[in-house]
Motif scaffolding. Structure first.
Motif, mmCIF file in Angstrom:
data_model
loop_
_atom_site.group_PDB
_atom_site.id
_atom_site.type_symbol
_atom_site.label_atom_id
_atom_site.label_comp_id
_atom_site.label_asym_id
_atom_site.label_seq_id
_atom_site.Cartn_x
_atom_site.Cartn_y
_atom_site.Cartn_z
ATOM 1 N N ASN A 34 31.195 -63.118 100.099
ATOM 2 C CA ASN A 34 31.307 -62.627 98.994
ATOM 3 C C ASN A 34 31.586 -61.076 98.805
ATOM 4 N N VAL A 35 31.966 -60.552 99.865
ATOM 5 C CA VAL A 35 32.467 -59.143 100.101
ATOM 6 C C VAL A 35 34.028 -59.232 100.454
ATOM 7 N N PHE A 36 34.231 -60.173 101.548
ATOM 8 C CA PHE A 36 35.803 -60.374 102.045
ATOM 9 C C PHE A 36 35.449 -62.063 102.149
ATOM 10 N N ASP A 37 36.727 -62.597 101.748
ATOM 11 C CA ASP A 37 36.693 -64.023 102.006
ATOM 12 C C ASP A 37 38.324 -64.036 102.290
ATOM 13 N N TRP A 38 38.388 -64.584 103.534
ATOM 14 C CA TRP A 38 39.845 -64.326 103.951
ATOM 15 C C TRP A 38 40.803 -65.173 103.330
ATOM 16 N N GLU A 39 40.375 -66.393 102.777
ATOM 17 C CA GLU A 39 41.157 -67.361 101.944
ATOM 18 C C GLU A 39 41.846 -66.693 100.813
ATOM 19 N N THR A 40 41.153 -65.685 100.154
ATOM 20 C CA THR A 40 41.768 -64.994 99.027
ATOM 21 C C THR A 40 41.749 -63.583 98.873
ATOM 22 N N ASP A 76 40.850 -64.320 110.112
ATOM 23 C CA ASP A 76 39.823 -64.856 109.505
ATOM 24 C C ASP A 76 38.546 -63.948 109.418
ATOM 25 N N VAL A 77 38.924 -62.788 108.775
ATOM 26 C CA VAL A 77 37.729 -61.872 108.464
ATOM 27 C C VAL A 77 37.092 -61.960 107.356
ATOM 28 N N ASN A 78 35.696 -62.246 107.374
ATOM 29 C CA ASN A 78 34.977 -62.869 106.378
ATOM 30 C C ASN A 78 33.644 -61.584 106.523
ATOM 31 N N MET A 79 33.179 -61.234 105.214
ATOM 32 C CA MET A 79 31.847 -60.683 105.022
ATOM 33 C C MET A 79 31.032 -60.860 103.979
#
Length: 222
Positions: A200-206, A174-177
């Motif tokens: 909008n930099v990292f979306d763990w879903e995609t 679940d890494v998101n940024m």
């Protein structure tokens, strides 16, 4: 379901199943100098603010550095997040660190967020939605684009010179940024699993993941 990731693999971190959403979790089972996962960003990391969040667990204890997130360009560690020798959490932006005395990481999953804003220098850490004291750090600084982001190792050169004694052992997912600072209530919503604007930099879903070495991918159905 468990996928063995010895070698090279590109994957997205969430998939749809008949029963709902399955999220991929990265398990680093052993201390190594060659196991890591590269995250492919949605946009260049040219940032004057950010929020970085992840869920993680580790049983590493004692005087042991643990790299939690590493973004390096050809010449600089642009953004590294660490658990320090004394258990404090820290992050580094091309130089000296800002450090936070917080509860130690453990085998229980922790939701961790780090935020920073260049205009004010405000730096914060959140653990399971609880915010740290605000510190002033690197006011006016800009994080530069053109590097690589990896989990599991600290590159002392561009994707190289790894040290096993700094490697991550445990589970990360679940890494998101975001390239801006999330409001405190939004961070709390993340912890509770509510839907919020995706990173909008990292979306763990995609996010595409490039696997290297001995990393296990565990699928958790939500």
């Amino acid at each position: 379901m468990r996928l063995s990731a010895i070698g090279f693999l590109i994957a997205t971190s969430m998939v749809m199943t008949i029963g709902g959403v399955t999220i991929k979790s990265l398990v680093f089972p052993a201390e190594t100098s060659n196991s890591y996962v590269e995250l492919v960003p949605q946009k260049p990391l040219n940032m004057r603010a950010f929020t970085l969040c992840m869920r993680l667990a580790t049983e590493l204890t004692g005087e042991r550095e643990i790299i939690l997130f590493a973004y390096r360009t050809g010449d600089y560690d642009e953004l590294n997040v660490w658990r320090e020798l004394d258990g404090r959490l820290s992050f580094y932006l091309s130089g000296a660190a800002v450090m936070f005395k917080v509860p130690e990481l453990s085998a229980l999953h922790t939701h961790l967020c780090v935020t920073w804003d260049s205009s004010s220098g405000a730096a914060d850490v959140y653990m399971d939605g609880k915010k740290s004291v605000t510190k002033i750090y690197k006011k006016g600084h800009t994080i530069r684009p053109g590097g690589k982001v990896i989990l599991g190792q600290d590159p002392d050169s561009y994707l190289g010179d790894f040290e096993s004694k700094q490697s991550f052992v445990g589970e990360i997912f679940d890494v998101n940024m975001w390239d801006y600072v999330l409001p405190e209530n939004t961070v709390r919503d993340l912890v509770s699993g509510k839907r919020v604007p995706r990173g909008n930099v990292f979306d763990w879903e995609t996010t595409q993941l490039k696997m290297n070495g001995n990393v296990e991918v565990i699928n958790h159905e939500l």
